[in-house]
Scaffold this active site. Structure first.
Site, PDB file in Angstrom:
ATOM      1  N   ASN A 115       3.709   9.165   7.355  1.00 39.68           N
ATOM      2  CA  ASN A 115       2.731   8.689   6.383  1.00 39.68           C
ATOM      3  C   ASN A 115       1.732   9.808   6.069  1.00 39.68           C
ATOM      4  O   ASN A 115       2.106  10.967   5.919  1.00 39.68           O
ATOM      5  CB  ASN A 115       2.036   7.434   6.938  1.00 39.68           C
ATOM      6  CG  ASN A 115       1.302   6.640   5.877  1.00 39.68           C
ATOM      7  OD1 ASN A 115       1.875   6.342   4.826  1.00 39.68           O
ATOM      8  ND2 ASN A 115       0.054   6.288   6.118  1.00 39.68           N
ATOM      9  N   ASP A 162      -7.742   4.240   3.819  1.00 42.99           N
ATOM     10  CA  ASP A 162      -6.461   4.880   3.538  1.00 42.99           C
ATOM     11  C   ASP A 162      -6.705   6.395   3.465  1.00 42.99           C
ATOM     12  O   ASP A 162      -7.345   6.960   4.326  1.00 42.99           O
ATOM     13  CB  ASP A 162      -5.857   4.309   2.257  1.00 42.99           C
ATOM     14  CG  ASP A 162      -4.347   4.458   2.197  1.00 42.99           C
ATOM     15  OD1 ASP A 162      -3.826   5.461   2.718  1.00 42.99           O
ATOM     16  OD2 ASP A 162      -3.672   3.598   1.608  1.00 42.99           O
ATOM     17  N   GLU A 197       0.164   8.238  -3.258  1.00 44.24           N
ATOM     18  CA  GLU A 197      -0.456   8.835  -2.061  1.00 44.24           C
ATOM     19  C   GLU A 197      -0.456  10.360  -2.174  1.00 44.24           C
ATOM     20  O   GLU A 197       0.016  10.920  -3.151  1.00 44.24           O
ATOM     21  CB  GLU A 197       0.322   8.439  -0.792  1.00 44.24           C
ATOM     22  CG  GLU A 197       0.040   7.036  -0.287  1.00 44.24           C
ATOM     23  CD  GLU A 197      -1.235   6.940   0.545  1.00 44.24           C
ATOM     24  OE1 GLU A 197      -1.983   7.952   0.632  1.00 44.24           O
ATOM     25  OE2 GLU A 197      -1.497   5.857   1.106  1.00 44.24           O
ATOM     26  N   ARG A 256       7.789   5.391  10.464  1.00 43.25           N
ATOM     27  CA  ARG A 256       8.038   6.375   9.400  1.00 43.25           C
ATOM     28  C   ARG A 256       6.805   7.242   9.258  1.00 43.25           C
ATOM     29  O   ARG A 256       5.695   6.852   9.639  1.00 43.25           O
ATOM     30  CB  ARG A 256       8.372   5.704   8.067  1.00 43.25           C
ATOM     31  CG  ARG A 256       7.199   5.005   7.381  1.00 43.25           C
ATOM     32  CD  ARG A 256       7.503   4.773   5.906  1.00 43.25           C
ATOM     33  NE  ARG A 256       6.478   3.983   5.247  1.00 43.25           N
ATOM     34  CZ  ARG A 256       5.349   4.479   4.738  1.00 43.25           C
ATOM     35  NH1 ARG A 256       5.075   5.766   4.861  1.00 43.25           N
ATOM     36  NH2 ARG A 256       4.479   3.694   4.139  1.00 43.25           N
TER      37      ARG A 256
END
Length: 294
Positions: free
Chosen positions: A101, A200, A16, A99
């Site tokens: 991201n 994404d 990522e 969490r």
């Protein structure tokens, strides 16, 4: 004709956070579940790595040196020279099942990172938010009620902010006030429900087109500023996760991918899953990312 090259067979669990540093001419990226910070030099093919103490979210180069990153427990400064992480703040310390991201800096040098639900086997919940950190290290919640923050990018004129909740099939657009960093007038930019696609990591090019990775479908899609699909690129593996333009002329699209704890039968027919890819010959250029100014 485009060329899709695996520049690093990283075998990342969840690649990522692609960030091209134009000064050093290197690509920073992460493996969230590694949890590992990577710095890839396309000239030498060298990939330096640093282990993180917990799951990572995203990162940016910092104007004062080093990086700013998010990890599961909030915002941190990171010094690659020493490997030290210094905590800044955790604005969701009261939420056990989230969490940090996806995120990046805007062109005013503010650092953004969104949160997501991650607490299997509990049912998914829209407990995440999109956070903005200003140069004075103040944090502000911009969007809330999110399942999984992704798809953050801004139009070249800074008037539109793009965002997605990956628990939906929608790419959203907001009116963006570059001076204040506020986003208003939520609307649908593209509806991918018919295709069953989720988005994404994403970026924009210099012409204002929005480029999105489509995980589990092995695609990168490009949309014009009106939300019309103008390009589809098929990758040799099924789980692209983030993309950013890089290279000396910002004309190479780097794409991270993920293994996502799969192996054997699930990987049949795939090439270099979890690898870092470079797409050449697209005929477009990106925009330089701005370091965090805090």
């Amino acid at each position: 004709m485009i060329d899709i090259e695996c520049v690093l067979d990283a075998k990342a669990e969840l690649g990522e956070a692609t960030y091209w540093d134009p000064k050093a001419e290197v690509l920073w990226w992460i493996d969230i579940y590694g949890p590992t910070i990577h710095r890839f030099d396309p000239k030498t093919k060298r990939d330096d790595t640093w282990q993180a103490p917990e799951y990572l979210g995203t990162l940016s180069v910092r104007e004062k040196g080093g990086l700013i990153v998010t990890m599961a427990s909030g915002f941190y400064f990171f010094d690659p020279a020493t490997g030290r992480f210094d905590k800044i703040v955790d604005p969701e310390s009261d939420i056990a099942d989230s969490r940090f991201n996806d995120g990046k800096t805007d062109r005013q040098g503010r650092f953004w990172s969104g949160t997501m639900w991650e607490a299997p086997p509990k049912p998914p919940a829209k407990i995440g938010s999109l956070w903005r950190m200003d140069a004075d290290l103040g944090v502000h919640r911009i969007i809330e009620g999110i399942g999984c923050s992704n798809g953050l990018a801004w139009s070249p004129d800074d008037r539109v902010m793009y965002f997605t909740d990956s628990h939906t099939n929608l790419i959203l657009a907001y009116d963006f006030d570059a001076a204040s960093g506020n986003a208003t007038n939520r609307r649908v930019f593209a509806d991918l429900s018919k295709e069953g696609y989720i988005v994404d990591g994403s970026t924009v090019d210099a012409e204002g087109n929005y480029w999105a990775t489509i995980p589990f479908k092995g695609k990168v899609l490009a949309f014009d500023p009106g939300g019309k699909l103008i390009r589809t690129i098929d990758l040799p593996c099924d789980l692209p996760t983030c993309c950013e333009f890089g290279g000396k002329d910002l004309d190479t699209l780097y794409v991270t991918t993920a293994l996502y704890s799969r192996s054997g039968r699930d990987m049949t027919g795939q090439k270099n899953p979890g690898g870092l890819f470079a797409i050449h010959g697209l005929g477009v250029k990106g925009l330089p990312l701005v370091p965090f100014r805090g």
